[in-house]
Design an enzyme around this catalytic site. Structure first.
Site, mmCIF file in Angstrom:
data_model
loop_
_atom_site.group_PDB
_atom_site.id
_atom_site.type_symbol
_atom_site.label_atom_id
_atom_site.label_comp_id
_atom_site.label_asym_id
_atom_site.label_seq_id
_atom_site.Cartn_x
_atom_site.Cartn_y
_atom_site.Cartn_z
ATOM 1 N N THR A 166 0.858 -1.199 0.000
ATOM 2 C CA THR A 166 0.000 0.000 0.000
ATOM 3 C C THR A 166 0.890 1.244 0.000
ATOM 4 O O THR A 166 2.009 1.192 0.496
ATOM 5 C CB THR A 166 -0.880 -0.056 1.274
ATOM 6 O OG1 THR A 166 -1.784 -1.131 1.121
ATOM 7 C CG2 THR A 166 -1.632 1.232 1.534
ATOM 8 N N ARG A 194 -15.343 -5.496 -0.373
ATOM 9 C CA ARG A 194 -14.712 -5.160 0.912
ATOM 10 C C ARG A 194 -14.072 -3.768 0.824
ATOM 11 O O ARG A 194 -13.304 -3.479 -0.083
ATOM 12 C CB ARG A 194 -13.657 -6.206 1.244
ATOM 13 C CG ARG A 194 -12.892 -5.981 2.561
ATOM 14 C CD ARG A 194 -11.564 -5.297 2.337
ATOM 15 N NE ARG A 194 -10.760 -5.244 3.553
ATOM 16 C CZ ARG A 194 -9.615 -4.579 3.629
ATOM 17 N NH1 ARG A 194 -9.128 -3.946 2.599
ATOM 18 N NH2 ARG A 194 -8.942 -4.544 4.755
ATOM 19 N N VAL A 195 -14.418 -2.910 1.756
ATOM 20 C CA VAL A 195 -13.783 -1.592 1.812
ATOM 21 C C VAL A 195 -12.904 -1.559 3.048
ATOM 22 O O VAL A 195 -13.337 -1.934 4.136
ATOM 23 C CB VAL A 195 -14.837 -0.466 1.881
ATOM 24 C CG1 VAL A 195 -14.161 0.889 2.071
ATOM 25 C CG2 VAL A 195 -15.680 -0.462 0.608
ATOM 26 N N THR A 217 -0.815 2.185 6.957
ATOM 27 C CA THR A 217 -0.847 0.936 6.201
ATOM 28 C C THR A 217 -0.864 -0.215 7.196
ATOM 29 O O THR A 217 -0.416 -0.051 8.325
ATOM 30 C CB THR A 217 0.359 0.805 5.247
ATOM 31 O OG1 THR A 217 0.440 -0.541 4.745
ATOM 32 C CG2 THR A 217 1.679 1.119 5.936
ATOM 33 N N GLY A 218 -1.387 -1.350 6.780
ATOM 34 C CA GLY A 218 -1.456 -2.492 7.688
ATOM 35 C C GLY A 218 -2.801 -3.172 7.587
ATOM 36 O O GLY A 218 -3.543 -2.952 6.621
ATOM 37 N N HIS A 219 -3.119 -3.990 8.593
ATOM 38 C CA HIS A 219 -4.371 -4.735 8.578
ATOM 39 C C HIS A 219 -5.547 -3.779 8.746
ATOM 40 O O HIS A 219 -5.778 -3.219 9.820
ATOM 41 C CB HIS A 219 -4.345 -5.785 9.697
ATOM 42 C CG HIS A 219 -5.579 -6.612 9.744
ATOM 43 N ND1 HIS A 219 -6.418 -6.643 10.825
ATOM 44 C CD2 HIS A 219 -6.138 -7.416 8.797
ATOM 45 C CE1 HIS A 219 -7.435 -7.442 10.565
ATOM 46 N NE2 HIS A 219 -7.285 -7.930 9.346
HETATM 47 C C1 LIG Z 1 -1.200 -6.837 5.570
HETATM 48 C C2 LIG Z 1 -0.588 -5.484 5.516
HETATM 49 C C3 LIG Z 1 0.448 -5.366 6.625
HETATM 50 C C4 LIG Z 1 0.014 -5.161 4.161
HETATM 51 C C5 LIG Z 1 -0.339 -3.766 3.677
HETATM 52 N N1 LIG Z 1 -1.761 -3.722 3.457
HETATM 53 C C6 LIG Z 1 -2.482 -2.621 3.609
HETATM 54 O O1 LIG Z 1 -2.010 -1.597 4.026
HETATM 55 C C7 LIG Z 1 -3.924 -2.769 3.234
HETATM 56 C C8 LIG Z 1 -4.864 -1.715 3.643
HETATM 57 N N2 LIG Z 1 -4.595 -1.110 4.898
HETATM 58 C C9 LIG Z 1 -6.235 -2.414 3.700
HETATM 59 O O2 LIG Z 1 -6.496 -3.080 4.711
HETATM 60 O O3 LIG Z 1 -6.954 -2.330 2.719
HETATM 61 C C10 LIG Z 1 0.339 -3.428 2.341
HETATM 62 O O4 LIG Z 1 -0.335 -3.390 1.316
HETATM 63 O O5 LIG Z 1 1.538 -3.175 2.349
#
Ligand SMILES: CC(C)C[C@H](NC(=O)C[C@H](N)C(=O)O)C(=O)O
Length: 316
Positions: A166, A194-195, A217-219
């Site tokens: 991301t 899914r949003v 960014t993240g889960h």
């Molecule tokens: C699993 C994570 C640590 C990886 C991270 N994902 C996002 O940031 C996804 C975004 N926040 C959502 O949930 O849509 C990435 O893409 O690097």
């Protein structure tokens, strides 16, 4: 006010094969965003430019290179926010456009609304003359392979979400205005529709001149539970430094809901931080004509902007 930009290219695990591409991508984005600021451009223009640069880079999970949903299609979320007046624009579950961040900015500037989704976002894009591109143009070999592998009955769901990417940017400009922008393809093999956090104000990003700006960014489901971006700015309003605020909020997300992630922060006075609770996060920043960047905890390279631009033109 001396301008500052910070960018990230996603938290989580970054596999060795993608490390160099990620470093080069965040450095390029930071330099491009800084270029906008140096020419007197706004923080808003700078974060849009930095994110656009990474959406166009197939190494990242945004624009071209986005992960695929369970049906093998790209569905993207993006947000942009202006710290001057708290205006923001977002899109969710958008398909077949090259730069969701540009559409988010149009939502902010050309509508009375803040978030458009799916079909409505598509109609709006058409009305704004944003070209529709074939969905395949956003799909890389890597994301197709990942999608297929995830569909196998013995696949490991933990592996699904490694090595994504991301993207986001925060900046403060010479007038002291802050802005944030975030863009993503979301999580791999997610349900259709899914949003995630990225499209949600206060979760995927927030910007307010009275404290600063942040992009996360993240889960996504964990980020939304703790409203991570706004939480960081709340801690700064209570007197914490950007670094302390970022660490405190990430620790809260980890202990309270078991979620991991990464954030970039800039305060209105130009202090910055790039912090993560995941193993890695690619990030880069430029302040006072000096570039810093890294991927691992404690990794930090420093170069002058002139030196970095020279190696850019040689192909990094
Ligand atoms: C699993 C994570 C640590 C990886 C991270 N994902 C996002 O940031 C996804 C975004 N926040 C959502 O949930 O849509 C990435 O893409 O690097």
């Amino acid at each position: 006010m001396r301008p500052v930009i910070v960018v990230h290219g996603g938290a989580g695990r970054i596999f060795k094969e993608r490390e160099e591409g990620c470093r080069a991508g965040v450095v390029r984005a930071a330099l491009q965003g800084y270029g906008v600021l140096k020419q007197g451009g706004s923080a808003l223009d700078a974060v849009e430019e930095a994110v656009r640069s990474m959406e166009d880079d197939p190494h990242f999970n945004a624009g071209c290179g986005s992960v695929l949903n369970e049906e093998g299609e790209v569905e993207m979320d993006a947000i942009i926010m202006d710290g001057k007046n708290l205006a923001s624009g977002a899109v969710s579950a958008v398909k077949r456009i090259a730069n969701p961040i540009k559409l988010a900015r149009l939502v902010m500037e050309k509508t009375k609304h803040m978030l458009l989704t799916d079909h409505g976002a598509r109609l709006f894009a058409q009305a704004m003359g944003v070209p529709e591109i074939p969905g395949e143009k956003l799909i890389t070999e890597r994301s197709r392979e990942r999608w297929k592998k995830n569909l196998e009955p013995d696949s490991n769901p933990v592996e699904f979400q490694k090595d994504l990417g991301t993207v986001g940017a925060v900046a403060v400009d010479s007038e002291g205005n802050v802005a944030c922008a975030t863009s993503t393809g979301g999580l791999s093999n997610k349900l259709v529709g899914r949003v995630g956090d990225t499209a949600c104000i206060g979760s995927g990003g927030y910007a307010d001149n009275s404290s600063g700006a942040t992009s996360t960014t993240g889960h996504g489901e964990s980020i939304m539970k703790v409203v991570l971006a706004r939480l960081i700015l709340y801690h700064m309003e209570q007197g914490m430094s950007p670094e302390m605020a970022a660490d405190t909020a990430l620790e809260y997300m980890k202990t309270r809901v078991g979620g991991l992630g990464g954030v970039i922060v800039v305060s209105s006075s130009g202090e910055w931080a790039a912090r993560f609770s995941t193993k890695q996060m690619s990030w880069a920043t430029v302040k006072d004509d000096e570039l810093h960047y890294g991927i691992y905890t404690g990794e930090r390279h420093t170069k002058s902007v002139d030196e970095a631009l020279a190696s850019e033109s040689e192909g990094f």
